[in-house]
Design an enzyme around this catalytic site. Sequence first.
Site, short mmCIF file in Angstrom:
data_model
loop_
_atom_site.label_atom_id
_atom_site.label_comp_id
_atom_site.label_asym_id
_atom_site.label_seq_id
_atom_site.Cartn_x
_atom_site.Cartn_y
_atom_site.Cartn_z
N GLY A 11 -5.70 3.70 -3.10
CA GLY A 11 -4.50 2.90 -3.37
C GLY A 11 -4.82 1.41 -3.33
O GLY A 11 -4.45 0.65 -4.23
N LYS A 12 -5.53 1.02 -2.29
CA LYS A 12 -5.94 -0.40 -2.19
C LYS A 12 -6.80 -0.79 -3.38
O LYS A 12 -6.61 -1.87 -3.96
CB LYS A 12 -6.77 -0.62 -0.91
CG LYS A 12 -6.04 -0.56 0.39
CD LYS A 12 -7.03 -0.95 1.50
CE LYS A 12 -6.45 -0.83 2.88
NZ LYS A 12 -7.42 -1.24 3.93
N ASP A 69 -7.91 -5.43 5.57
CA ASP A 69 -7.35 -4.66 6.68
C ASP A 69 -5.85 -4.90 6.68
O ASP A 69 -5.39 -6.04 6.54
CB ASP A 69 -7.96 -5.06 8.01
CG ASP A 69 -7.74 -3.95 9.04
OD1 ASP A 69 -8.12 -2.79 8.76
OD2 ASP A 69 -7.17 -4.20 10.11
N SER A 70 -5.10 -3.83 6.80
CA SER A 70 -3.66 -3.97 6.66
C SER A 70 -2.96 -3.00 7.60
O SER A 70 -3.58 -2.10 8.15
CB SER A 70 -3.26 -3.72 5.20
OG SER A 70 -4.03 -2.70 4.61
N TYR A 158 2.70 4.32 3.67
CA TYR A 158 4.08 4.27 4.14
C TYR A 158 5.06 3.82 3.06
O TYR A 158 6.25 3.65 3.34
CB TYR A 158 4.18 3.34 5.35
CG TYR A 158 3.35 3.78 6.55
CD1 TYR A 158 3.87 4.70 7.46
CD2 TYR A 158 2.07 3.30 6.75
CE1 TYR A 158 3.12 5.11 8.55
CE2 TYR A 158 1.30 3.71 7.85
CZ TYR A 158 1.84 4.62 8.74
OH TYR A 158 1.10 5.03 9.82
N ASP A 159 4.59 3.59 1.82
CA ASP A 159 5.45 3.03 0.77
C ASP A 159 6.77 3.78 0.56
O ASP A 159 7.81 3.13 0.40
CB ASP A 159 4.70 2.94 -0.56
CG ASP A 159 3.72 1.77 -0.60
OD1 ASP A 159 3.80 0.90 0.28
OD2 ASP A 159 2.89 1.73 -1.52
N LYS A 179 5.16 -4.28 -7.15
CA LYS A 179 4.60 -4.21 -5.79
C LYS A 179 3.56 -5.32 -5.60
O LYS A 179 3.58 -6.03 -4.60
CB LYS A 179 3.97 -2.83 -5.51
CG LYS A 179 3.32 -2.78 -4.12
CD LYS A 179 2.73 -1.47 -3.69
CE LYS A 179 2.02 -1.66 -2.33
NZ LYS A 179 1.34 -0.47 -1.83
N HIS A 184 2.39 -7.52 0.73
CA HIS A 184 1.44 -8.15 1.65
C HIS A 184 0.06 -8.28 1.00
O HIS A 184 -0.56 -9.34 1.04
CB HIS A 184 1.37 -7.30 2.93
CG HIS A 184 1.14 -5.83 2.67
ND1 HIS A 184 1.88 -5.10 1.76
CD2 HIS A 184 0.23 -4.95 3.17
CE1 HIS A 184 1.44 -3.86 1.74
NE2 HIS A 184 0.44 -3.75 2.58
N ARG A 185 -0.42 -7.21 0.36
CA ARG A 185 -1.75 -7.25 -0.27
C ARG A 185 -1.74 -8.17 -1.48
O ARG A 185 -2.69 -8.92 -1.71
CB ARG A 185 -2.18 -5.83 -0.66
CG ARG A 185 -3.56 -5.74 -1.30
CD ARG A 185 -4.07 -4.32 -1.34
NE ARG A 185 -4.13 -3.78 0.01
CZ ARG A 185 -3.18 -2.97 0.53
NH1 ARG A 185 -2.16 -2.56 -0.21
NH2 ARG A 185 -3.25 -2.57 1.78
#
Length: 204
Positions: A11-12, A69-70, A158-159, A179, A184-185
């Site tokens: 996903g990232k 890192d998230s 968690y989306d 998104k 945040h990303r």
Amino acid sequence: MRLLLATNNRGKMAEIKAILSDLDLEILTPADLQLELEVPEVGNTYAENAALKGAAFCRASGLPTLGDDSGLEVEALDGAPGLYSNRFVPIPHATDADRRKYLIERLLAHPRPWKARFCCTVALVRPADNGQVRVSYHEGFCYGEIIPEERGEGGFGYDPIFYIPEEGRTMAELGMEVKNRISHRGRAVQAAKPALVEILQGRA
Ligand code: ITT
């Protein structure tokens, strides 16, 4: 220029590739280089963990590398799961669905709204002289609340239970383009772009 993403989270990877698609970069993943590294996330902050991942893959590849890192911080849980968002569920090989279910179970005893924020720090790590590395840090946040039912098919983690009141939708209902604009990303990686351009132009 080649840029390595120090993540095994698909996903990232997809999100970061899309956010950086306007730069003249060849973006690689660890699998593209047959790099299999387990980097213990022993830092006390997102920045430390992002740098640990970024530096390990930068040293192994010799390439400029971006570590991410998230985590998700929930107010009613005093900021948990936070740094431990991926390791939150006390069962081995937990899935994203397990993590969402476990989080909702923890929250049921608390009054709503379950205010929360996503946090992301990216560490841009580049090789320097004498086997050293240089690191710059860039962070982003996204504010919303956790809801007790899943909505939407997009994103990851968690989306589906992260609702954003201004959008009237969960993160999983936004589609990747939206998104990446507000997440945040998205914000952290956008903030890293000037530093990346400097490396691209040989000025750093
Ligand atoms: P890498 O360490 O290989 O990058 P990871 O999934 O282990 O992948 P983290 O240690 O940063 O990544 O854990 C962050 C967790 O927080 C992630 O697994 C998700 O559960 C959650 N998370 C982070 N960003 C998210 C997002 O944009 N949407 C939903 N959940 C997210």
